[in-house]
Motif scaffolding. Structure first.
Motif, PDB file in Angstrom:
ATOM      1  N   ASN A  31     -24.008 -66.365   3.599  1.00 14.62           N
ATOM      2  CA  ASN A  31     -22.880 -65.442   3.750  1.00 14.62           C
ATOM      3  C   ASN A  31     -21.895 -65.922   4.809  1.00 14.62           C
ATOM      4  O   ASN A  31     -20.678 -65.747   4.658  1.00 14.62           O
ATOM      5  CB  ASN A  31     -23.384 -64.049   4.090  1.00 14.62           C
ATOM      6  N   ALA A  32     -22.399 -66.539   5.881  1.00 12.78           N
ATOM      7  CA  ALA A  32     -21.500 -67.100   6.889  1.00 12.78           C
ATOM      8  C   ALA A  32     -20.638 -68.202   6.283  1.00 12.78           C
ATOM      9  O   ALA A  32     -19.433 -68.308   6.574  1.00 12.78           O
ATOM     10  CB  ALA A  32     -22.307 -67.640   8.074  1.00 12.78           C
ATOM     11  N   ALA A  33     -21.264 -69.019   5.420  1.00 10.74           N
ATOM     12  CA  ALA A  33     -20.500 -70.074   4.750  1.00 10.74           C
ATOM     13  C   ALA A  33     -19.452 -69.475   3.814  1.00 10.74           C
ATOM     14  O   ALA A  33     -18.304 -69.940   3.760  1.00 10.74           O
ATOM     15  CB  ALA A  33     -21.452 -70.977   3.967  1.00 10.74           C
ATOM     16  N   GLY A  57     -13.403 -61.477  13.868  1.00 14.13           N
ATOM     17  CA  GLY A  57     -13.525 -60.186  13.185  1.00 14.13           C
ATOM     18  C   GLY A  57     -14.321 -60.280  11.910  1.00 14.13           C
ATOM     19  O   GLY A  57     -15.133 -59.395  11.596  1.00 14.13           O
ATOM     20  N   LEU A  58     -14.109 -61.364  11.145  1.00 14.70           N
ATOM     21  CA  LEU A  58     -14.854 -61.534   9.894  1.00 14.70           C
ATOM     22  C   LEU A  58     -16.342 -61.740  10.161  1.00 14.70           C
ATOM     23  O   LEU A  58     -17.200 -61.159   9.478  1.00 14.70           O
ATOM     24  CB  LEU A  58     -14.280 -62.718   9.111  1.00 14.70           C
ATOM     25  N   TYR A  59     -16.653 -62.579  11.150  1.00 11.74           N
ATOM     26  CA  TYR A  59     -18.068 -62.772  11.482  1.00 11.74           C
ATOM     27  C   TYR A  59     -18.675 -61.485  12.045  1.00 11.74           C
ATOM     28  O   TYR A  59     -19.858 -61.190  11.821  1.00 11.74           O
ATOM     29  CB  TYR A  59     -18.224 -63.909  12.484  1.00 11.74           C
ATOM     30  N   GLY A  60     -17.862 -60.704  12.765  1.00  8.47           N
ATOM     31  CA  GLY A  60     -18.349 -59.413  13.249  1.00  8.47           C
ATOM     32  C   GLY A  60     -18.684 -58.477  12.105  1.00  8.47           C
ATOM     33  O   GLY A  60     -19.708 -57.774  12.139  1.00  8.47           O
ATOM     34  N   ALA A  61     -17.832 -58.459  11.074  1.00  6.71           N
ATOM     35  CA  ALA A  61     -18.105 -57.618   9.907  1.00  6.71           C
ATOM     36  C   ALA A  61     -19.387 -58.059   9.215  1.00  6.71           C
ATOM     37  O   ALA A  61     -20.199 -57.227   8.773  1.00  6.71           O
ATOM     38  CB  ALA A  61     -16.929 -57.682   8.932  1.00  6.71           C
ATOM     39  N   LEU A  62     -19.606 -59.388   9.126  1.00 10.89           N
ATOM     40  CA  LEU A  62     -20.825 -59.901   8.509  1.00 10.89           C
ATOM     41  C   LEU A  62     -22.055 -59.500   9.314  1.00 10.89           C
ATOM     42  O   LEU A  62     -23.069 -59.054   8.749  1.00 10.89           O
ATOM     43  CB  LEU A  62     -20.740 -61.424   8.398  1.00 10.89           C
ATOM     44  N   LEU A  63     -21.992 -59.636  10.645  1.00  6.30           N
ATOM     45  CA  LEU A  63     -23.126 -59.253  11.487  1.00  6.30           C
ATOM     46  C   LEU A  63     -23.418 -57.760  11.388  1.00  6.30           C
ATOM     47  O   LEU A  63     -24.576 -57.340  11.401  1.00  6.30           O
ATOM     48  CB  LEU A  63     -22.850 -59.628  12.946  1.00  6.30           C
ATOM     49  N   ALA A 195     -12.499 -62.817  -2.991  1.00  6.31           N
ATOM     50  CA  ALA A 195     -12.761 -62.357  -1.636  1.00  6.31           C
ATOM     51  C   ALA A 195     -12.939 -60.844  -1.603  1.00  6.31           C
ATOM     52  O   ALA A 195     -13.838 -60.320  -0.935  1.00  6.31           O
ATOM     53  CB  ALA A 195     -11.627 -62.786  -0.709  1.00  6.31           C
ATOM     54  N   THR A 196     -12.084 -60.134  -2.334  1.00  2.00           N
ATOM     55  CA  THR A 196     -12.197 -58.672  -2.381  1.00  2.00           C
ATOM     56  C   THR A 196     -13.535 -58.247  -2.967  1.00  2.00           C
ATOM     57  O   THR A 196     -14.220 -57.365  -2.430  1.00  2.00           O
ATOM     58  CB  THR A 196     -11.048 -58.085  -3.213  1.00  2.00           C
ATOM     59  N   ALA A 197     -13.909 -58.896  -4.078  1.00  5.34           N
ATOM     60  CA  ALA A 197     -15.197 -58.571  -4.710  1.00  5.34           C
ATOM     61  C   ALA A 197     -16.361 -58.886  -3.778  1.00  5.34           C
ATOM     62  O   ALA A 197     -17.341 -58.133  -3.715  1.00  5.34           O
ATOM     63  CB  ALA A 197     -15.341 -59.349  -6.012  1.00  5.34           C
ATOM     64  N   TYR A 198     -16.253 -59.996  -3.029  1.00  6.35           N
ATOM     65  CA  TYR A 198     -17.326 -60.373  -2.107  1.00  6.35           C
ATOM     66  C   TYR A 198     -17.532 -59.306  -1.041  1.00  6.35           C
ATOM     67  O   TYR A 198     -18.665 -58.878  -0.787  1.00  6.35           O
ATOM     68  CB  TYR A 198     -16.999 -61.715  -1.447  1.00  6.35           C
ATOM     69  N   TRP A 199     -16.448 -58.886  -0.385  1.00  4.95           N
ATOM     70  CA  TRP A 199     -16.590 -57.925   0.708  1.00  4.95           C
ATOM     71  C   TRP A 199     -17.048 -56.564   0.211  1.00  4.95           C
ATOM     72  O   TRP A 199     -17.880 -55.907   0.857  1.00  4.95           O
ATOM     73  CB  TRP A 199     -15.278 -57.803   1.484  1.00  4.95           C
ATOM     74  N   TRP A 200     -16.559 -56.125  -0.931  1.00  9.05           N
ATOM     75  CA  TRP A 200     -17.044 -54.861  -1.495  1.00  9.05           C
ATOM     76  C   TRP A 200     -18.534 -54.950  -1.817  1.00  9.05           C
ATOM     77  O   TRP A 200     -19.300 -54.023  -1.571  1.00  9.05           O
ATOM     78  CB  TRP A 200     -16.255 -54.498  -2.755  1.00  9.05           C
ATOM     79  N   THR A 201     -18.947 -56.099  -2.364  1.00 13.07           N
ATOM     80  CA  THR A 201     -20.368 -56.279  -2.688  1.00 13.07           C
ATOM     81  C   THR A 201     -21.219 -56.310  -1.429  1.00 13.07           C
ATOM     82  O   THR A 201     -22.293 -55.693  -1.372  1.00 13.07           O
ATOM     83  CB  THR A 201     -20.564 -57.580  -3.484  1.00 13.07           C
ATOM     84  N   LEU A 202     -20.744 -57.051  -0.411  1.00 13.72           N
ATOM     85  CA  LEU A 202     -21.511 -57.150   0.839  1.00 13.72           C
ATOM     86  C   LEU A 202     -21.734 -55.778   1.456  1.00 13.72           C
ATOM     87  O   LEU A 202     -22.871 -55.411   1.811  1.00 13.72           O
ATOM     88  CB  LEU A 202     -20.764 -58.054   1.818  1.00 13.72           C
ATOM     89  N   TRP A 203     -20.664 -55.005   1.593  1.00  9.90           N
ATOM     90  CA  TRP A 203     -20.801 -53.683   2.196  1.00  9.90           C
ATOM     91  C   TRP A 203     -21.579 -52.737   1.287  1.00  9.90           C
ATOM     92  O   TRP A 203     -22.351 -51.894   1.769  1.00  9.90           O
ATOM     93  CB  TRP A 203     -19.425 -53.103   2.513  1.00  9.90           C
ATOM     94  N   GLY A 208     -26.073 -49.604   0.647  1.00  4.35           N
ATOM     95  CA  GLY A 208     -27.031 -49.196  -0.378  1.00  4.35           C
ATOM     96  C   GLY A 208     -28.458 -49.394   0.077  1.00  4.35           C
ATOM     97  O   GLY A 208     -29.345 -48.588  -0.237  1.00  4.35           O
ATOM     98  N   ALA A 209     -28.720 -50.485   0.830  1.00  6.25           N
ATOM     99  CA  ALA A 209     -30.069 -50.731   1.342  1.00  6.25           C
ATOM    100  C   ALA A 209     -30.491 -49.634   2.305  1.00  6.25           C
ATOM    101  O   ALA A 209     -31.633 -49.153   2.272  1.00  6.25           O
ATOM    102  CB  ALA A 209     -30.120 -52.096   2.031  1.00  6.25           C
ATOM    103  N   VAL A 210     -29.576 -49.215   3.176  1.00  9.09           N
ATOM    104  CA  VAL A 210     -29.876 -48.128   4.111  1.00  9.09           C
ATOM    105  C   VAL A 210     -30.130 -46.831   3.357  1.00  9.09           C
ATOM    106  O   VAL A 210     -31.093 -46.097   3.651  1.00  9.09           O
ATOM    107  CB  VAL A 210     -28.723 -47.940   5.115  1.00  9.09           C
ATOM    108  N   PHE A 211     -29.289 -46.530   2.378  1.00 10.95           N
ATOM    109  CA  PHE A 211     -29.449 -45.311   1.596  1.00 10.95           C
ATOM    110  C   PHE A 211     -30.782 -45.308   0.850  1.00 10.95           C
ATOM    111  O   PHE A 211     -31.495 -44.296   0.815  1.00 10.95           O
ATOM    112  CB  PHE A 211     -28.284 -45.202   0.601  1.00 10.95           C
TER     113      PHE A 211
END
Length: 445
Positions: A31-33, A57-63, A195-203, A208-211
């Motif tokens: 994901n970092a790559a 900021g992007l790496y912060g969102a990933l973390l 990129a949009t699809a990636y970030w929506w999927t990541l979040w 979803g995992a928490v839920f």
């Protein structure tokens, strides 16, 4: 009591913990790559400080998304790594997240201030007033700073668990605010459909995992098993065992050594969840926990009535026979840390040695039961008493009691000080790290 005995893994097999840990590292690296690729594709700003700020900021969102995964309590990860280690990784990653997001704000503000000739404070205020989503990001950062301060050791020691947990819940508010900020002004977010699809999927995966792990699975498990208190048995003046029954307990994936977060649904206790290890191996009919009175919550267990409904989250923990590497075992317990050790002794096969460290004979919880169980299984039981100094579990003493300690799997559970001392002794005796299994009593006792 019928228990399932699991043979140790072959010495050449890859350990489950290694598989899970390597998988997590690989996911984070991949994901970092991906974040880096999308960042490069979006193009660079003319100001180097702004470029650094956006990347931070992007790496912060990933973390932040990865942090959610670590505390989602997904069974596959928890049984292989353990909640105590996942929580520890979450804590250290949180400090990395804090500094990453601070860097994001500092670099962005300094970069824009350099271009506009405004001082940094006025630039920040201007961005918050004129750019959509920036004010939400500032609030999110403030919440993360507060949570980070509450997680520092000096603050955590002075704060009740309930207060600390309540403060931590604001992290979810910060996540939502940060995500809406990214959607509103993130150039990488909107740079391409990929990129949009990636970030929506990541979040989506992270939330979803928490839920799933924190809400859906516990609700489904409790609706399925309908747990209730069947008996409350005093073991001593300040120790009590609580027996739990329910439906289809043979289908509950609990193992000796694991723990649940127990919530007893009485008028004064329904809101409070406490972690207690199973003190007997699950037999498909009954679950048992044994606790020592250490406060109002644990003291109230003695007054539970049979029939009281129970809401349990779990089972949690990697302190199980899943991680065995040798046919014989050494079990070392301190205080009420004996509870998961006693359950493991019941499930283990092969020759076992149990060392039980307490201050006095009166502190030896379940000692008569342990003696009978050790006799039935052909295990050796040593009750080690006395003050903490001198150390009764120093390397020389351990080697005297268990000369072949380096050829055994070693399970350790007890107060943090004792656990750390024993782990140091095992290292001095040359016990290979893969053979050492421990659980911090402060979490799972």
């Amino acid at each position: 009591m019928t228990t399932v005995q699991s043979p140790p893994a072959p010495p050449t097999a890859i350990r489950p913990q290694v598989v899970a840990r390597t998988g997590l590292y690989a996911v984070l690296a991949a994901n970092a790559a991906a974040v880096t690729v999308f960042f490069v594709q979006a193009g660079f700003a003319s100001n180097a400080l702004v470029v650094l700020g956006r990347l931070a900021g992007l790496y912060g969102a990933l973390l932040m998304a990865f942090q959610l995964l670590l505390v989602a309590r997904l069974p596959w990860l928890d049984r292989r790594i353990g909640m105590d280690r996942l929580t520890s990784w979450h804590r250290w990653l949180g400090f990395g997240l804090l500094w990453t997001l601070l860097g994001h704000v500092v670099f962005i503000v300094l970069g824009y201030a350099q271009s506009s000739s405004m001082d940094p404070l006025n630039e920040l205020l201007d961005l918050a007033e004129t750019v959509e989503g920036v004010l939400r990001a500032v609030v999110a950062l403030g919440l993360i700073v507060v949570v980070g301060a509450a997680s520092a050791r000096w603050a955590r020691r002075r704060m009740a668990y309930e207060t600390w947990h309540f403060v931590h819940l604001y992290t979810y508010v910060a996540v939502v605010l940060a995500f809406t900020h990214q959607v509103a002004v993130g150039t990488t977010f909107t740079a391409s459909s990929a990129a949009t699809a990636y970030w929506w999927t990541l979040w989506g995966v992270a939330l979803g995992a928490v839920f799933l792990g924190r809400l859906v699975l516990p609700l489904w498990c409790n609706l399925r098993h309908r747990l209730r208190v069947s008996a409350v048995v005093p073991e001593s003046d300040n120790v009590v065992s609580v027996y739990i029954t329910g439906r289809d307990l043979d289908r509950l994936p609990a193992r000796a050594g694991q723990f649940f977060l127990w919530r007893f649904l009485t008028r004064d206790r329904w809101w409070q969840a406490n972690p207690f290890s199973l003190s007997a191996a699950p037999d498909g009919r009954t679950l048992r926990l044994t606790a020592k009175a250490a406060g109002d919550g644990t003291a109230a267990l003695r007054h539970l009535k049979p029939g009281t409904r129970v809401f349990a989250e779990g089972p949690y923990g990697a302190f199980t026979t899943l991680h065995r590497t040798r046919p014989d075992a050494l079990l070392i317990a301190g205080g009420v840390g004996i509870t998961p050790i006693r359950a493991l002794l019941e499930e283990l096969h092969g020759h076992a040695v149990l060392i039980y460290r307490v201050a006095t004979d009166r502190d030896a919880v379940l000692h008569d039961e342990l003696r009978e169980l050790a006799h039935a299984k052909g295990a050796e039981l040593y009750l080690v008493t006395g003050p903490a100094v001198p150390d009764r579990l120093a390397p020389r003493e351990l080697a005297r009691l268990v000369p072949d300690v380096a050829d055994r799997d070693v399970y350790v559970c007890g107060p943090p000080g004792m656990t750390s001392a024993v782990l140091g002794s095992l290292r001095e005796l040359g016990v290979p790290k893969p053979q050492i299994h421990f659980e911090r009593f402060s979490l799972a006792g």
